[in-house]
Structures are given as structure tokens and as C-alpha cells.
Motif scaffolding. Structure first.
Motif, PDB file in Angstrom:
ATOM      1  N   ALA A 147       0.686  -1.270  -0.118  1.00 19.15           N
ATOM      2  CA  ALA A 147      -0.038   0.013  -0.019  1.00 19.15           C
ATOM      3  C   ALA A 147       0.876   1.300  -0.151  1.00 19.15           C
ATOM      4  N   LEU A 148       2.110   1.190   0.234  1.00 22.76           N
ATOM      5  CA  LEU A 148       3.146   2.293   0.483  1.00 22.76           C
ATOM      6  C   LEU A 148       3.723   2.491  -0.924  1.00 22.76           C
ATOM      7  N   ALA A 149       3.559   1.517  -1.774  1.00 20.53           N
ATOM      8  CA  ALA A 149       4.235   1.845  -3.056  1.00 20.53           C
ATOM      9  C   ALA A 149       3.517   1.028  -4.047  1.00 20.53           C
ATOM     10  N   LEU A 150       2.184   1.571  -4.392  1.00 19.68           N
ATOM     11  CA  LEU A 150       1.253   0.710  -5.323  1.00 19.68           C
ATOM     12  C   LEU A 150       1.917   0.838  -6.670  1.00 19.68           C
ATOM     13  N   SER A 151       1.959  -0.514  -7.300  1.00 22.27           N
ATOM     14  CA  SER A 151       2.357  -0.566  -8.691  1.00 22.27           C
ATOM     15  C   SER A 151       1.409   0.005  -9.822  1.00 22.27           C
ATOM     16  N   PHE A 152       0.418   0.602  -9.427  1.00 19.37           N
ATOM     17  CA  PHE A 152      -0.591   1.240 -10.591  1.00 19.37           C
ATOM     18  C   PHE A 152      -0.060   2.656 -10.756  1.00 19.37           C
ATOM     19  N   PRO A 153      -0.598   3.190 -12.173  1.00 20.96           N
ATOM     20  CA  PRO A 153      -0.142   4.309 -12.523  1.00 20.96           C
ATOM     21  C   PRO A 153      -1.095   5.376 -12.012  1.00 20.96           C
ATOM     22  N   ASP A 154      -0.699   6.543 -12.144  1.00 18.55           N
ATOM     23  CA  ASP A 154      -1.387   7.655 -11.609  1.00 18.55           C
ATOM     24  C   ASP A 154      -3.037   7.605 -12.349  1.00 18.55           C
ATOM     25  N   ASN A 155      -4.027   8.037 -11.620  1.00 22.61           N
ATOM     26  CA  ASN A 155      -5.423   8.251 -12.188  1.00 22.61           C
ATOM     27  C   ASN A 155      -5.984   7.034 -13.020  1.00 22.61           C
ATOM     28  N   LYS A 184      -8.567   8.341 -10.173  1.00 15.59           N
ATOM     29  CA  LYS A 184      -8.989   8.982 -11.170  1.00 15.59           C
ATOM     30  C   LYS A 184      -9.413  10.618 -10.653  1.00 15.59           C
ATOM     31  N   PRO A 185      -9.370  11.505 -11.384  1.00 15.65           N
ATOM     32  CA  PRO A 185      -9.941  12.783 -11.080  1.00 15.65           C
ATOM     33  C   PRO A 185     -11.521  12.726 -10.635  1.00 15.65           C
ATOM     34  N   GLY A 186     -12.183  13.053  -9.846  1.00 14.47           N
ATOM     35  CA  GLY A 186     -13.370  13.055  -9.204  1.00 14.47           C
ATOM     36  C   GLY A 186     -13.598  11.581  -8.639  1.00 14.47           C
ATOM     37  N   GLY A 187     -12.520  10.668  -8.503  1.00 13.62           N
ATOM     38  CA  GLY A 187     -12.669   9.568  -7.965  1.00 13.62           C
ATOM     39  C   GLY A 187     -12.995   9.418  -6.430  1.00 13.62           C
ATOM     40  N   ILE A 188     -13.377   8.560  -5.759  1.00 12.74           N
ATOM     41  CA  ILE A 188     -13.920   8.614  -4.400  1.00 12.74           C
ATOM     42  C   ILE A 188     -13.049   7.636  -3.645  1.00 12.74           C
ATOM     43  N   LEU A 189     -12.318   8.114  -2.268  1.00 13.13           N
ATOM     44  CA  LEU A 189     -11.754   7.499  -1.582  1.00 13.13           C
ATOM     45  C   LEU A 189     -12.682   7.139  -0.382  1.00 13.13           C
ATOM     46  N   VAL A 190     -12.711   6.066   0.111  1.00 13.58           N
ATOM     47  CA  VAL A 190     -13.579   5.708   1.125  1.00 13.58           C
ATOM     48  C   VAL A 190     -12.608   4.486   1.918  1.00 13.58           C
ATOM     49  N   VAL A 191     -12.360   5.025   3.363  1.00 13.07           N
ATOM     50  CA  VAL A 191     -11.559   4.365   4.211  1.00 13.07           C
ATOM     51  C   VAL A 191     -12.056   4.049   5.413  1.00 13.07           C
ATOM     52  N   ALA A 192     -12.230   2.889   6.252  1.00 18.62           N
ATOM     53  CA  ALA A 192     -12.482   2.757   7.352  1.00 18.62           C
ATOM     54  C   ALA A 192     -11.392   2.144   8.325  1.00 18.62           C
ATOM     55  N   ASP A 193     -11.086   2.665   9.548  1.00 24.33           N
ATOM     56  CA  ASP A 193      -9.838   2.292  10.433  1.00 24.33           C
ATOM     57  C   ASP A 193     -10.011   2.304  11.661  1.00 24.33           C
ATOM     58  N   TRP A 194      -9.117   1.500  12.476  1.00 24.97           N
ATOM     59  CA  TRP A 194      -9.095   1.684  13.885  1.00 24.97           C
ATOM     60  C   TRP A 194      -8.212   2.885  14.117  1.00 24.97           C
ATOM     61  N   GLU A 241     -10.590  17.542  -3.353  1.00 25.44           N
ATOM     62  CA  GLU A 241     -11.469  18.458  -3.721  1.00 25.44           C
ATOM     63  C   GLU A 241     -12.512  18.803  -2.585  1.00 25.44           C
ATOM     64  N   GLY A 242     -12.510  20.135  -2.246  1.00 29.71           N
ATOM     65  CA  GLY A 242     -13.182  20.110  -0.974  1.00 29.71           C
ATOM     66  C   GLY A 242     -12.717  19.551   0.311  1.00 29.71           C
ATOM     67  N   GLU A 243     -13.635  19.129   1.340  1.00 30.75           N
ATOM     68  CA  GLU A 243     -13.189  18.685   2.376  1.00 30.75           C
ATOM     69  C   GLU A 243     -13.210  17.245   2.649  1.00 30.75           C
ATOM     70  N   LYS A 310     -11.268  12.999  -5.490  1.00 33.39           N
ATOM     71  CA  LYS A 310     -10.133  13.555  -5.762  1.00 33.39           C
ATOM     72  C   LYS A 310     -10.401  14.906  -6.806  1.00 33.39           C
ATOM     73  N   SER A 311      -9.443  15.848  -6.485  1.00 27.04           N
ATOM     74  CA  SER A 311      -9.735  17.121  -7.425  1.00 27.04           C
ATOM     75  C   SER A 311      -9.100  16.738  -9.024  1.00 27.04           C
TER      76      SER A 311
END
Length: 311
Positions: A147-155, A184-194, A241-243, A310-311
Motif C-alpha cells: 500500500a505504500l508503493a502501489l504498482s498502478f499508474p496515476d489516475n 481518477k480525477p473525481g474518484g472517491i476514496l473511502v476508508v474505515a480504520d481503527w 476536492e473540497g473537504e 479527488k480534485s
């Protein structure tokens, strides 16, 4: 006399068990420590037997209501989808599941929502087991990944999803940066964590430090972030993008800890399946689970939810 000896034997087992527990920590040393822990838990099958395909907490609603332990875990995935607004997304949406475990959440996202899911985990055994559990018609696949060095390209993903992986990350800012980078721009990050409570104003007291030390050492966690701290780190990527939207799901998930112990009592067939060695392995996790219940119940720990676009 028999009762007397039984009590003495019980006390002796508890004392010896506590000593073993304290002198054999599974402290975080590197990503390899985490991989080895999950390889072992996956190989022996005990965690999957009692916790099912979802190696995360369950959602018990507000107000909390009684649920089947495994059903509550599946419900958590649907609640997280709803909270993140992912149910509005079309079939074929691309999702990266960071810290996918044995793929329980990925399969629900693929089967019930029609998403194309890529799950990554640092454990080879988890990749193998997740693949074994996934039918050919389910659009979810799994691979090794850091997770700290993802093998995927940007966006490249519409959604990045992560459940209870953050405590294993030694660099929380890098964790946030990598997840936002591959969106991707406009994409959504959703995380649940301790998370731990924000101790910037009121430092942890002696007992809180003692409990936190065990929660870190026993399950290969380098550190817990606070909800406030990780939210700032996501925003600090400069890609939001935003808060950053946050929520506290401590009460909704709190019953999971004692319910996980209760599974050992109501499913005694585990004793037959895994034998004495499995019993000892299971027993070894009980103190940490109880400390987790104390931590989350007292306010030392919090269950944080994070959403960013993502902005």
C-alpha cells in the motif's frame, strides 16, 4: 478436592498464558512482519473459521441491535458503500481494495454492485485464499501489493477502498498519498480504520499507554493515527476536492469484539477441527481482543470513517 485442583489448574493456565502472551509479542518490524502474521493466520484457517471471509468488524446499527456475527460483517460493507455514496456509481466502476484480506469485501462489491475490483494484500497466502474463494463469474481479482508503493499508474481507479489496513502502515501520509494518487480525477476514496483518540491536547495517561502498547505489539501495528490526524494527512496530499468527510462508527462496531470471543463458545466444533494447538492459538488472541474492547469502549480508540473526492 477435585474442584480445588480444577481451580488451581485454571489459575495456572491463566498465569502461564499471560506470561507467554507478554513475552512473545508480534511487534511490527517491517512489512514482512505483517505479511508473516497474515500468512500464518490464513494458513491455519482459524481466523477464517471464526471470522468468516470478512476480516474486519461488523456493523450493528444505531441503536445497536443483536445480529449474527458474520451477517454484521457483510452488513458493514453495505453500510460503508451507502455512507461513501458508492451505490450511485454504475456497473463496471473500477475499485482498488487496499488490504483486501481474503477478499470478502471485494466479492460483495463485485457481486452486489457490479464493480470491477482489484484487491491487493501484502500476504501471499491471502492472495491464494482470496482467489480460491472467488467464483469465476465474480469480477474481482487479487494480487500482491504494498500500500505504500502501489504498482498502478496515476489516475486509474474510480474508487479506492480500504478497511482496517491503516494501523499496519508505518507512514500514514504515504498511505494517503498513494491511495489518492491512483484515483481518477473525481474518484472517491473511502476508508474505515481503527484509530486512537486525538492526544494532541490531552496526552495518554499511564494506563492508556500500557493498553496501546499491547494493541500495537500483539497484532503487528506500528502506530494508530487519530481521526483528526489522518483526515489532515489525506487533505495534505493536495489532491482533495473540497473537504475530507469523517465519521465515528465506534458504537456501531463495538459489539464485534465480545461477539468474536463468543464464537468460540457457540461453535465448539472448532476444537475438533483445529485440536489443542488451535485452541491455544485462539486463546492467545483473547487478551488482545479484550484490550481492544476496553480501548474502544473507554474512548482510547475510535473507529474512523474517511471519504474524499479527488480534485
Amino acid at each position: 478436592m477435585n474442584l480445588h485442583y480444577a481451580l488451581l489448574l485454571t489459575v495456572l493456565i491463566l498465569v502461564v498464558g499471560t506470561i507467554i502472551y507478554l513475552i512473545t509479542p508480534r511487534s511490527y518490524k517491517s512489512s514482512e512482519t505483517v505479511a508473516n502474521s497474515y500468512n500464518a493466520w490464513t494458513q491455519d484457517g482459524i481466523l477464517e473459521f471464526y471470522w468468516g471471509e470478512h476480516i474486519h468488524l461488523g456493523h450493528y446499527g444505531v441503536p445497536v441491535r443483536h445480529k449474527n456475527f458474520l451477517q454484521a460483517k457483510a452488513d458493514f460493507v453495505h453500510e460503508m458503500v451507502a455512507w461513501g455514496g458508492l451505490y450511485k456509481l454504475p456497473s463496471g466502476t473500477t475499485v482498488l481494495d487496499v488490504g483486501c484480506g481474503i477478499g470478502g469485501s471485494s466479492r460483495i462489491l463485485a457481486k452486489d454492485y457490479g464493480f470491477n475490483v482489484k484487491g491487493i494484500t501484502i500476504s501471499p497466502r491471502q492472495v491464494q485464499r482470496a482467489t480460491e474463494l472467488t467464483p469465476k463469474n465474480i469480477t474481482a481479482e487479487f494480487q500482491l501489493g504494498d500500500a505504500l508503493a502501489l504498482s498502478f499508474p496515476d489516475n486509474c481507479f474510480d474508487v479506492v477502498w480500504s478497511v482496517e489496513a491503516g494501523p499496519h502502515m508505518p507512514d500514514k501520509a504515504k498511505y494517503a498519498q498513494e491511495m489518492m494518487r491512483v484515483l481518477k480525477p473525481g474518484g472517491i476514496l473511502v476508508v474505515a480504520d481503527w484509530n486512537k483518540r486525538d492526544d494532541s491536547q490531552t496526552p495518554l495517561n499511564f494506563w492508556e499507554k500500557l493498553i496501546m502498547r499491547q494493541l500495537l505489539d500483539q497484532w503487528s501495528h506500528p502506530a494508530f493515527s487519530s481521526i483528526e490526524g489522518f483526515s489532515k494527512q489525506i487533505a495534505g496530499t493536495g489532491l482533495v476536492e473540497g473537504e475530507v468527510i469523517t465519521a465515528d462508527w465506534t458504537q456501531e462496531t463495538l459489539p464485534s469484539w465480545l461477539q468474536s470471543i463468543w464464537q468460540g463458545f457457540i461453535r465448539p466444533e472448532g476444537l475438533i477441527k483445529f485440536g489443542f494447538t488451535g485452541f491455544i492459538k485462539s486463546l492467545r488472541e483473547v487478551p488482545t481482543i479484550l484490550l481492544m474492547r476496553i480501548g474502544f469502549g473507554s474512548g482510547l480508540c475510535r473507529f474512523g470513517m474517511f471519504r474524499a473526492v479527488k480534485s
